[in-house]
Design a protein around this motif. Structure first.
Motif, PDB file in Angstrom:
ATOM      1  N   LEU A  22      -0.030   5.208  48.653  1.00 23.59           N
ATOM      2  CA  LEU A  22       0.010   6.626  49.359  1.00 23.59           C
ATOM      3  C   LEU A  22       0.075   7.499  48.465  1.00 23.59           C
ATOM      4  O   LEU A  22       0.307   8.694  48.141  1.00 23.59           O
ATOM      5  N   SER A  23       0.671   6.753  46.939  1.00 26.89           N
ATOM      6  CA  SER A  23       0.711   7.880  46.539  1.00 26.89           C
ATOM      7  C   SER A  23      -0.701   8.482  45.396  1.00 26.89           C
ATOM      8  O   SER A  23      -0.808   9.671  45.479  1.00 26.89           O
ATOM      9  N   ALA A  24      -1.758   8.113  46.257  1.00 23.21           N
ATOM     10  CA  ALA A  24      -3.128   9.075  46.088  1.00 23.21           C
ATOM     11  C   ALA A  24      -3.285  10.155  46.753  1.00 23.21           C
ATOM     12  O   ALA A  24      -4.059  11.244  46.710  1.00 23.21           O
ATOM     13  N   GLU A  25      -1.952   9.808  48.244  1.00 27.22           N
ATOM     14  CA  GLU A  25      -2.995  11.019  48.515  1.00 27.22           C
ATOM     15  C   GLU A  25      -1.397  12.213  48.234  1.00 27.22           C
ATOM     16  O   GLU A  25      -0.670  11.768  49.476  1.00 27.22           O
ATOM     17  N   PRO A  26      -1.152  12.899  47.861  1.00 24.93           N
ATOM     18  CA  PRO A  26       0.077  13.946  47.391  1.00 24.93           C
ATOM     19  C   PRO A  26       0.042  14.874  49.119  1.00 24.93           C
ATOM     20  O   PRO A  26       0.899  15.314  49.337  1.00 24.93           O
ATOM     21  N   GLY A  27      -0.856  15.041  49.653  1.00 28.11           N
ATOM     22  CA  GLY A  27      -0.536  15.875  51.209  1.00 28.11           C
ATOM     23  C   GLY A  27      -0.344  15.003  52.152  1.00 28.11           C
ATOM     24  O   GLY A  27       1.035  15.471  52.944  1.00 28.11           O
ATOM     25  N   TYR A  28      -0.641  13.642  52.192  1.00 30.95           N
ATOM     26  CA  TYR A  28       0.310  12.734  53.303  1.00 30.95           C
ATOM     27  C   TYR A  28       1.787  12.880  52.676  1.00 30.95           C
ATOM     28  O   TYR A  28       2.804  13.092  54.026  1.00 30.95           O
ATOM     29  N   LEU A  29       2.263  12.493  51.404  1.00 31.40           N
ATOM     30  CA  LEU A  29       3.234  12.978  51.261  1.00 31.40           C
ATOM     31  C   LEU A  29       4.169  13.758  51.264  1.00 31.40           C
ATOM     32  O   LEU A  29       5.179  13.816  51.312  1.00 31.40           O
ATOM     33  N   HIS A  30       4.004  14.938  50.901  1.00 30.09           N
ATOM     34  CA  HIS A  30       3.890  15.916  51.542  1.00 30.09           C
ATOM     35  C   HIS A  30       4.395  16.216  52.725  1.00 30.09           C
ATOM     36  O   HIS A  30       5.582  17.764  53.425  1.00 30.09           O
ATOM     37  N   ALA A  31       3.368  16.330  54.204  1.00 26.60           N
ATOM     38  CA  ALA A  31       3.627  16.264  54.813  1.00 26.60           C
ATOM     39  C   ALA A  31       4.222  15.198  55.950  1.00 26.60           C
ATOM     40  O   ALA A  31       5.226  15.540  56.520  1.00 26.60           O
ATOM     41  N   LEU A  32       4.483  13.958  54.767  1.00 25.19           N
ATOM     42  CA  LEU A  32       5.829  13.109  55.927  1.00 25.19           C
ATOM     43  C   LEU A  32       7.081  13.748  54.945  1.00 25.19           C
ATOM     44  O   LEU A  32       8.105  13.779  56.098  1.00 25.19           O
ATOM     45  N   GLY A  33       6.990  14.559  53.640  1.00 24.96           N
ATOM     46  CA  GLY A  33       8.381  14.640  53.160  1.00 24.96           C
ATOM     47  C   GLY A  33       9.115  16.107  53.995  1.00 24.96           C
ATOM     48  O   GLY A  33      10.168  16.106  54.041  1.00 24.96           O
ATOM     49  N   ALA A  34       8.221  16.426  54.283  1.00 28.22           N
ATOM     50  CA  ALA A  34       8.369  18.024  54.758  1.00 28.22           C
ATOM     51  C   ALA A  34       8.464  18.012  56.504  1.00 28.22           C
ATOM     52  O   ALA A  34       9.941  18.895  57.049  1.00 28.22           O
ATOM     53  N   LYS A  35       8.589  17.236  57.619  1.00 29.24           N
ATOM     54  CA  LYS A  35       8.252  17.257  58.960  1.00 29.24           C
ATOM     55  C   LYS A  35       9.595  15.949  59.107  1.00 29.24           C
ATOM     56  O   LYS A  35      10.247  15.610  59.970  1.00 29.24           O
ATOM     57  N   GLY A  36       9.624  14.121  58.283  1.00 27.62           N
ATOM     58  CA  GLY A  36       9.966  13.950  58.187  1.00 27.62           C
ATOM     59  C   GLY A  36       9.400  12.455  59.323  1.00 27.62           C
ATOM     60  O   GLY A  36       9.993  11.103  59.742  1.00 27.62           O
ATOM     61  N   VAL A  37       8.409  13.463  59.499  1.00 31.79           N
ATOM     62  CA  VAL A  37       7.375  12.515  60.320  1.00 31.79           C
ATOM     63  C   VAL A  37       5.427  12.990  60.082  1.00 31.79           C
ATOM     64  O   VAL A  37       5.872  13.978  60.350  1.00 31.79           O
ATOM     65  N   LEU A  38       4.742  11.733  60.347  1.00 32.18           N
ATOM     66  CA  LEU A  38       3.516  12.327  60.241  1.00 32.18           C
ATOM     67  C   LEU A  38       3.191  12.313  61.621  1.00 32.18           C
ATOM     68  O   LEU A  38       3.090  11.038  61.615  1.00 32.18           O
ATOM     69  N   ILE A  39       1.937  13.027  61.977  1.00 34.35           N
ATOM     70  CA  ILE A  39       1.622  12.650  63.405  1.00 34.35           C
ATOM     71  C   ILE A  39       0.019  12.851  62.828  1.00 34.35           C
ATOM     72  O   ILE A  39      -0.194  14.526  62.802  1.00 34.35           O
ATOM     73  N   SER A  40      -0.562  12.272  63.996  1.00 33.05           N
ATOM     74  CA  SER A  40      -1.800  12.829  63.442  1.00 33.05           C
ATOM     75  C   SER A  40      -2.368  12.327  64.854  1.00 33.05           C
ATOM     76  O   SER A  40      -2.956  11.200  64.590  1.00 33.05           O
ATOM     77  N   GLU A  41      -3.286  13.123  65.589  1.00 33.63           N
ATOM     78  CA  GLU A  41      -3.302  12.626  66.701  1.00 33.63           C
ATOM     79  C   GLU A  41      -5.520  11.693  66.337  1.00 33.63           C
ATOM     80  O   GLU A  41      -5.859  10.950  67.569  1.00 33.63           O
ATOM     81  N   ASP A  42      -6.058  12.024  65.560  1.00 33.53           N
ATOM     82  CA  ASP A  42      -7.419  11.637  65.423  1.00 33.53           C
ATOM     83  C   ASP A  42      -7.731  11.645  63.586  1.00 33.53           C
ATOM     84  O   ASP A  42      -7.696  12.533  63.198  1.00 33.53           O
ATOM     85  N   ILE A  43      -7.364  10.384  62.610  1.00 37.08           N
ATOM     86  CA  ILE A  43      -7.774  10.693  61.513  1.00 37.08           C
ATOM     87  C   ILE A  43      -8.911  11.400  60.788  1.00 37.08           C
ATOM     88  O   ILE A  43      -8.894  11.846  60.022  1.00 37.08           O
ATOM     89  N   THR A  44      -9.967  10.868  61.678  1.00 38.09           N
ATOM     90  CA  THR A  44     -11.332  11.523  61.230  1.00 38.09           C
ATOM     91  C   THR A  44     -11.456  12.873  61.133  1.00 38.09           C
ATOM     92  O   THR A  44     -12.050  13.275  60.174  1.00 38.09           O
ATOM     93  N   LYS A  45     -10.123  13.917  61.889  1.00 38.20           N
ATOM     94  CA  LYS A  45     -10.445  15.207  61.825  1.00 38.20           C
ATOM     95  C   LYS A  45      -9.246  15.917  61.278  1.00 38.20           C
ATOM     96  O   LYS A  45      -8.909  17.083  61.223  1.00 38.20           O
ATOM     97  N   ASP A  46      -8.572  15.174  60.529  1.00 39.19           N
ATOM     98  CA  ASP A  46      -7.452  15.546  59.755  1.00 39.19           C
ATOM     99  C   ASP A  46      -7.733  15.003  58.260  1.00 39.19           C
ATOM    100  O   ASP A  46      -7.866  13.522  57.638  1.00 39.19           O
ATOM    101  N   GLU A  47      -7.210  16.555  56.865  1.00 35.99           N
ATOM    102  CA  GLU A  47      -7.407  16.552  55.880  1.00 35.99           C
ATOM    103  C   GLU A  47      -6.524  15.343  54.839  1.00 35.99           C
ATOM    104  O   GLU A  47      -6.812  15.110  54.330  1.00 35.99           O
ATOM    105  N   ARG A  48      -5.239  15.182  55.180  1.00 35.97           N
ATOM    106  CA  ARG A  48      -4.122  14.557  55.473  1.00 35.97           C
ATOM    107  C   ARG A  48      -4.211  13.183  54.598  1.00 35.97           C
ATOM    108  O   ARG A  48      -3.816  12.643  54.255  1.00 35.97           O
ATOM    109  N   PHE A  49      -5.394  12.770  55.324  1.00 33.89           N
ATOM    110  CA  PHE A  49      -5.479  10.954  55.558  1.00 33.89           C
ATOM    111  C   PHE A  49      -7.132  11.320  54.496  1.00 33.89           C
ATOM    112  O   PHE A  49      -8.086  10.373  54.571  1.00 33.89           O
ATOM    113  N   SER A  50      -7.537  11.916  53.688  1.00 39.02           N
ATOM    114  CA  SER A  50      -9.256  11.779  53.775  1.00 39.02           C
ATOM    115  C   SER A  50      -8.699  10.850  52.099  1.00 39.02           C
ATOM    116  O   SER A  50      -9.940  10.225  52.085  1.00 39.02           O
TER     117      SER A  50
END
Length: 159
Positions: free
Chosen positions: A1-29
């Motif tokens: 997880l530490s390899a993807e700061p966008g993921y951790l930032h999104a998780l920390g900012a909202k307290g929940v991370l939702i992706s309806e489709d990870i293939t279209k979500d840059e946070r999971f690149s």
């Protein structure tokens, strides 16, 4: 997880991370391929916190794109909160056991010290009150038997 700061930032900012489709979500690149390899296409991640911070995640996922309902999200948030409380309670219980163990060791040491002080005091009084060395030894032996948990009677011999 530490390899993807966008993921951790999104998780920390909202307290929940939702992706309806990870293939279209840059946070999971950074780990999209890994998630797809374990059949995860859609997910909801909620952090679990313990006394020292982030302890882990509670996740729901789907092998297909999925629109998560508010009920799904609320259920996961509640599970995360309950898990965090359970972890905190377990940590507090562990600390309590450690403090109790330390207290019991201290109490045993004080009890042992008190027994030794009682023996020394008793022998000192005996020395001041007795004329005979034999009486001093007998009094010391009696005092040790009374103040120390002995499994056999101590023997002595005055030469």
């Amino acid at each position: 997880l530490s390899a993807e700061p966008g993921y951790l930032h999104a998780l920390g900012a909202k307290g929940v991370l939702i992706s309806e489709d990870i293939t279209k979500d840059e946070r999971f690149s950074a780990f999209k391929e890994m998630l797809l390899s374990i059949n995860v296409r859609s997910l909801v991640d909620v952090p679990v916190f313990d006394s020292s911070g982030l302890a882990g995640l509670v996740c729901m996922d789907s092998p297909e794109p999925y629109k998560w309902t508010q009920y799904d999200i609320n259920t996961l948030k509640e599970a995360s909160a309950n898990l965090g409380l359970a972890i905190k309670k377990a940590q507090i219980e562990q600390e309590r056991k450690e403090y109790e163990s330390s207290f019991n060791r201290t109490l045993q040491n004080l009890s042992r010290k008190n027994a030794y002080e009682s023996i020394i005091s008793s022998v000192t009084r005996s020395v001041h009150q007795s004329i005979s060395v034999q009486e001093v030894f007998e009094h010391a032996l009696d005092s040790m038997i009374k103040n120390i948990d002995v499994h056999s009677t101590p023997k002595y011999r005055y030469l």
